[in-house]
Design a protein around this motif. Structure first.
Motif, mmCIF file in Angstrom:
data_model
loop_
_atom_site.group_PDB
_atom_site.id
_atom_site.type_symbol
_atom_site.label_atom_id
_atom_site.label_comp_id
_atom_site.label_asym_id
_atom_site.label_seq_id
_atom_site.Cartn_x
_atom_site.Cartn_y
_atom_site.Cartn_z
ATOM 1 N N ASP A 136 0.829 -1.208 0.000
ATOM 2 C CA ASP A 136 0.000 0.000 0.000
ATOM 3 C C ASP A 136 0.866 1.261 0.000
ATOM 4 O OD1 ASP A 136 -2.227 -1.602 0.059
ATOM 5 O OD2 ASP A 136 -2.534 -1.445 2.223
ATOM 6 N N ALA A 137 2.021 1.186 0.663
ATOM 7 C CA ALA A 137 2.911 2.350 0.691
ATOM 8 C C ALA A 137 3.436 2.670 -0.703
ATOM 9 C CB ALA A 137 4.073 2.092 1.648
ATOM 10 N N VAL A 138 3.781 1.628 -1.475
ATOM 11 C CA VAL A 138 4.265 1.850 -2.841
ATOM 12 C C VAL A 138 3.149 2.412 -3.727
ATOM 13 C CG1 VAL A 138 5.169 0.715 -4.920
ATOM 14 C CG2 VAL A 138 6.082 0.110 -2.668
ATOM 15 N N ILE A 139 1.924 1.912 -3.539
ATOM 16 C CA ILE A 139 0.783 2.442 -4.303
ATOM 17 C C ILE A 139 0.620 3.943 -4.041
ATOM 18 C CG2 ILE A 139 -1.734 2.375 -4.542
ATOM 19 C CD1 ILE A 139 -0.452 -0.006 -5.849
ATOM 20 N N GLU A 140 0.700 4.330 -2.765
ATOM 21 C CA GLU A 140 0.565 5.747 -2.402
ATOM 22 C C GLU A 140 1.718 6.577 -2.964
ATOM 23 O OE1 GLU A 140 0.262 5.821 1.806
ATOM 24 O OE2 GLU A 140 -1.648 4.732 1.887
ATOM 25 N N GLN A 141 2.925 6.058 -2.893
ATOM 26 C CA GLN A 141 4.086 6.779 -3.400
ATOM 27 C C GLN A 141 4.005 6.964 -4.921
ATOM 28 O OE1 GLN A 141 7.273 4.325 -2.008
ATOM 29 N NE2 GLN A 141 7.019 4.948 0.130
ATOM 30 N N ARG A 142 3.521 5.967 -5.615
ATOM 31 C CA ARG A 142 3.397 6.074 -7.072
ATOM 32 C C ARG A 142 2.339 7.115 -7.441
ATOM 33 N NH1 ARG A 142 1.833 2.258 -10.056
ATOM 34 N NH2 ARG A 142 3.372 2.168 -11.729
ATOM 35 N N ALA A 143 1.253 7.132 -6.668
ATOM 36 C CA ALA A 143 0.208 8.124 -6.928
ATOM 37 C C ALA A 143 0.724 9.545 -6.710
ATOM 38 C CB ALA A 143 -0.993 7.858 -6.021
ATOM 39 N N ALA A 144 1.669 9.689 -5.767
ATOM 40 C CA ALA A 144 2.240 11.007 -5.482
ATOM 41 C C ALA A 144 3.458 11.307 -6.343
ATOM 42 C CB ALA A 144 2.617 11.096 -4.002
ATOM 43 N N VAL A 146 6.443 9.842 -6.153
ATOM 44 C CA VAL A 146 7.693 9.832 -5.396
ATOM 45 C C VAL A 146 8.187 8.405 -5.112
ATOM 46 C CG1 VAL A 146 7.263 12.064 -4.307
ATOM 47 C CG2 VAL A 146 6.417 9.972 -3.198
ATOM 48 N N ALA A 147 7.686 7.418 -5.850
ATOM 49 C CA ALA A 147 8.067 6.026 -5.593
ATOM 50 C C ALA A 147 9.510 5.771 -6.011
ATOM 51 C CB ALA A 147 7.127 5.077 -6.333
ATOM 52 N N SER A 148 10.233 5.025 -5.203
ATOM 53 C CA SER A 148 11.592 4.629 -5.538
ATOM 54 C C SER A 148 11.571 3.483 -6.540
ATOM 55 C CB SER A 148 12.348 4.183 -4.277
ATOM 56 O OG SER A 148 12.392 5.218 -3.322
ATOM 57 N N HIS A 149 12.704 3.281 -7.193
ATOM 58 C CA HIS A 149 12.826 2.171 -8.135
ATOM 59 C C HIS A 149 12.812 0.860 -7.359
ATOM 60 C CE1 HIS A 149 13.898 0.325 -11.940
ATOM 61 N NE2 HIS A 149 14.863 -0.355 -11.341
ATOM 62 N N SER A 150 11.944 -0.084 -7.744
ATOM 63 C CA SER A 150 11.844 -1.360 -7.041
ATOM 64 C C SER A 150 11.212 -2.389 -7.965
ATOM 65 C CB SER A 150 10.998 -1.227 -5.768
ATOM 66 O OG SER A 150 9.636 -0.955 -6.095
ATOM 67 N N LEU A 151 11.311 -3.647 -7.559
ATOM 68 C CA LEU A 151 10.705 -4.727 -8.330
ATOM 69 C C LEU A 151 9.189 -4.562 -8.392
ATOM 70 C CD1 LEU A 151 11.011 -7.416 -9.842
ATOM 71 C CD2 LEU A 151 10.864 -8.584 -7.636
ATOM 72 N N LEU A 152 8.580 -4.218 -7.263
ATOM 73 C CA LEU A 152 7.134 -4.026 -7.245
ATOM 74 C C LEU A 152 6.713 -2.900 -8.177
ATOM 75 C CD1 LEU A 152 4.290 -4.517 -6.216
ATOM 76 C CD2 LEU A 152 4.834 -3.136 -4.198
ATOM 77 N N ALA A 153 7.456 -1.796 -8.163
ATOM 78 C CA ALA A 153 7.123 -0.679 -9.056
ATOM 79 C C ALA A 153 7.191 -1.105 -10.513
ATOM 80 C CB ALA A 153 8.070 0.490 -8.796
ATOM 81 N N LEU A 154 8.183 -1.928 -10.871
ATOM 82 C CA LEU A 154 8.290 -2.421 -12.247
ATOM 83 C C LEU A 154 7.094 -3.296 -12.623
ATOM 84 C CD1 LEU A 154 12.098 -3.321 -12.433
ATOM 85 C CD2 LEU A 154 10.929 -1.462 -13.627
ATOM 86 N N MET A 155 6.686 -4.180 -11.694
ATOM 87 C CA MET A 155 5.535 -5.057 -11.973
ATOM 88 C C MET A 155 4.253 -4.237 -12.107
ATOM 89 S SD MET A 155 6.160 -8.605 -9.845
ATOM 90 C CE MET A 155 6.361 -7.865 -8.225
ATOM 91 N N LEU A 156 4.098 -3.205 -11.272
ATOM 92 C CA LEU A 156 2.912 -2.365 -11.365
ATOM 93 C C LEU A 156 2.910 -1.548 -12.659
ATOM 94 C CD1 LEU A 156 2.662 -1.156 -7.662
ATOM 95 C CD2 LEU A 156 1.091 -2.703 -8.838
ATOM 96 N N ASP A 157 4.094 -1.100 -13.100
ATOM 97 C CA ASP A 157 4.177 -0.389 -14.392
ATOM 98 C C ASP A 157 3.680 -1.276 -15.523
ATOM 99 O OD1 ASP A 157 5.194 1.901 -13.266
ATOM 100 O OD2 ASP A 157 7.295 1.416 -13.696
ATOM 101 N N LYS A 158 4.150 -2.510 -15.528
ATOM 102 C CA LYS A 158 3.747 -3.443 -16.587
ATOM 103 C C LYS A 158 2.260 -3.748 -16.505
ATOM 104 C CE LYS A 158 5.081 -7.782 -18.771
ATOM 105 N NZ LYS A 158 6.013 -8.948 -18.748
ATOM 106 N N TYR A 159 1.742 -3.888 -15.298
ATOM 107 C CA TYR A 159 0.309 -4.150 -15.105
ATOM 108 C C TYR A 159 -0.527 -2.996 -15.656
ATOM 109 C CZ TYR A 159 -4.106 -4.163 -12.499
ATOM 110 O OH TYR A 159 -5.434 -4.092 -12.142
ATOM 111 N N GLU A 160 -0.106 -1.767 -15.370
ATOM 112 C CA GLU A 160 -0.883 -0.606 -15.809
ATOM 113 C C GLU A 160 -0.798 -0.389 -17.315
ATOM 114 O OE1 GLU A 160 0.628 2.522 -13.405
ATOM 115 O OE2 GLU A 160 -0.466 1.897 -11.605
ATOM 116 N N GLN A 161 0.285 -0.849 -17.927
ATOM 117 C CA GLN A 161 0.415 -0.714 -19.377
ATOM 118 C C GLN A 161 -0.630 -1.530 -20.130
ATOM 119 O OE1 GLN A 161 4.480 -1.760 -20.224
ATOM 120 N NE2 GLN A 161 5.308 0.069 -19.210
ATOM 121 N N ASN A 162 -1.151 -2.560 -19.488
ATOM 122 C CA ASN A 162 -2.190 -3.373 -20.133
ATOM 123 C C ASN A 162 -3.508 -2.612 -20.255
ATOM 124 O OD1 ASN A 162 -0.485 -5.586 -20.379
ATOM 125 N ND2 ASN A 162 -1.045 -6.409 -18.369
ATOM 126 N N GLY A 163 -3.698 -1.612 -19.409
ATOM 127 C CA GLY A 163 -4.890 -0.786 -19.497
ATOM 128 C C GLY A 163 -6.164 -1.460 -19.047
#
Length: 370
Positions: A136-144, A146-163
Motif C-alpha cells: 500500500d505504501a508503494v501504491i501511495e508513493q506512485r500516486a504522489a 515519489v516512488a523509488s525504483h523497485s521490483l514491485l514498481a516495475l511489476m505495477l508499471d507493466k500491469y498498468e500498461q495493459n490498461g
C-alpha cells in the motif's frame, strides 16, 4: 532423529505417514538424480496446508519495495521478526504434521493437537500486515510521483500498461512481492545469526577474514561487491556457513507425479520427496570432519589443482525446477554482510562477572530454518 535413521536405514528412507508415502533422500547424488535430471517428474509441490491454508531485512525490502529500513526498531522488520518463529516452528513446508493430516487444521487451539491453529492465529495478523503495508505504501508513493525504483514498481508499471483492471493479477503481484520478502528475509537472517555464532566459536576464522580485508581493502572504506574477486577467504567463510548450517535443513518438499525408482527402490506416485540437506552437508563422504567450521576446506591446493569438494550451493538452494530463484541475490547480499561485519566488528563472546569469556553452546532449535 533423521540422523540416527540414516545410520540405520541408509541413503533412501521410506516412511508412510497417515497413508502418505514419504521418501527422504540423504545422499546429494540421489537428490540431483531425481530433482535435477528427472525434474519433470519430481518438481511438483505437495499441498502445503500449514503455510497456504491456515494463512495465506533490509536489502530485500529495498529491492522489493524501494523501502529504506529505519535505524533502530523498524516497524516492518519488527513485523517480520514477530511472525518468523511462528511460521518456522512447525517445520518444512509440505512436511509438517498438519500437511499430512489436514483435519488438524480444524482442531480448536485449546484442544490436544490444536497447536497449528494456535500458531496460525498468532501469525495471521502480522503476515497480513507484511503483505499489505509495504504494498500500500508503494501504491501511495506512485500516486504522489515519489516512488523509488523497485521490483514491485516495475511489476505495477507493466500491469498498468495493459490498461485493464484485473484484481486477480493485482493480487498475484502483491503476493509475489510478499513471498519474496518472507522467504528471503527468513533464510538470510537465519544464516547471519549462524555466522555470528560461528565467529564467536571460531575466533581464528574471524581474524583471518579480517586480516584479508585489512590487507586488500585497508581501513579507509568498507568492502564492496566489486571486491569479491580480491577476497577469496570471505568466499570460503560463506561456503562453509552454508554447509555448516544450511538455511532450510530439510529443504522444501517435492512430489512425485508418477511412479519412479532411485537406488533400486520404488517411488510410488504421489510420494513426498524430502531432500535431507542438513545431513548431506554433514555427510563425511562429502566433507572431512564435517562438525568443524573450517573454511579452508574449499581452498585449492598450492599446485593450483581445482578443488573438488562439493560446493554447498549445489544443494542448499534446492534442486531442479524448484531451485531458489533468488539464490544469486542471497549469496551476494550474504557476502556483503559478512565482509562488512568483519571489517567493522570484533565478534566476541560475552564476559561473566569475573571477566571470563562465556562461550555459547553449539546448539540450534530446528524448524523450517535453524
Amino acid at each position: 532423529m533423521l540422523l540416527s535413521w540414516v545410520k540405520t536405514f541408509g541413503d533412501v528412507i521410506y516412511i508412510n505417514i497417515f497413508g502418505r508415502p514419504v521418501i527422504v533422500l540423504n545422499k546429494v547424488e540421489h537428490a540431483i538424480e531425481l530433482m535435477d535430471k528427472q525434474g519433470a517428474a519430481y518438481s511438483d509441490r505437495p499441498r502445503m496446508v500449514y503455510l497456504n491454508e491456515i494463512f495465506s531485512a533490509s536489502m530485500i525490502l529495498t529491492v522489493n519495495y524501494g523501502y529504506e529500513v529505519e535505524p533502530g526498531e523498524d516497524p516492518l522488520v519488527k513485523l517480520f521478526e514477530g511472525s518468523d518463529a511462528t511460521i518456522a516452528r512447525p517445520g518444512s513446508p509440505g512436511a509438517t504434521l498438519v500437511d499430512f493430516f489436514s483435519l488438524l487444521r480444524f482442531v480448536p487451539p485449546f484442544l490436544p493437537g490444536g497447536k497449528f491453529t494456535k500458531l496460525s492465529g498468532q501469525a495471521r495478523g502480522a503476515l497480513k500486515m507484511m503483505l499489505n503495508k509495504p504494498f500500500d505504501a508503494v501504491i501511495e508513493q506512485r500516486a504522489a510521483g515519489v516512488a523509488s525504483h523497485s521490483l514491485l514498481a516495475l511489476m505495477l508499471d507493466k500491469y498498468e500498461q495493459n490498461g485493464q483492471v484485473d484484481q486477480s493479477q493485482l493480487k498475484a503481484i502483491k503476493e509475489v512481492s510478499g513471498t519474496m520478502y518472507r522467504a528471503g528475509a527468513g533464510t538470510t537472517s537465519a544464516l547471519l545469526r549462524s555466522f555470528v555464532h560461528a565467529m564467536v566459536l571460531n575466533p581464528v576464522v574471524a581474524r583471518m577474514g579480517q586480516a584479508e580485508i585489512d590487507c586488500i581493502i585497508g581501513n579507509e572504506r568498507l568492502p564492496a561487491f566489486e571486491d569479491k574477486g580480491l577476497l577469496p577467504y570471505i568466499d570460503y567463510i560463506l561456503k562453509e556457513l552454508l554447509r555448516w548450517k544450511p538455511p532450510i535443513p530439510l529443504g522444501i518438499a517435492h512430489r512425485a507425479i508418477h511412479d519412479g525408482e532411485i537406488a533400486g527402490k520404488h517411488i510410488p506416485k504421489g510420494s513426498l520427496i524430502i531432500p535431507n540437506i542438513g545431513y548431506m552437508m554433514s555427510d563425511e563422504r562429502n566433507y572431512e570432519d564435517p562438525g568443524r567450521f573450517f573454511p579452508e576446506r574449499f581452498m585449492s591446493d598450492v599446485s593450483g589443482t581445482e578443488n573438488t569438494v562439493l560446493d554447498p550451493s549445489s544443494a542448499v538452494f534446492g534442486f531442479g525446477r524448484r531451485i531458489c530463484p533468488g539464490r544469486h541475490f542471497a549469496e551476494a547480499s550474504l557476502w556483503l554482510a559478512i565482509a562488512n561485519m568483519l571489517a567493522v566488528f570484533d565478534i566476541l563472546p560475552v564476559l561473566d562477572n569475573d571477566g571470563h569469556e562465556v562461550l555459547p553452546e553449539n546448539k540450534f532449535t530446528e524448524g523450517l530454518t535453524w
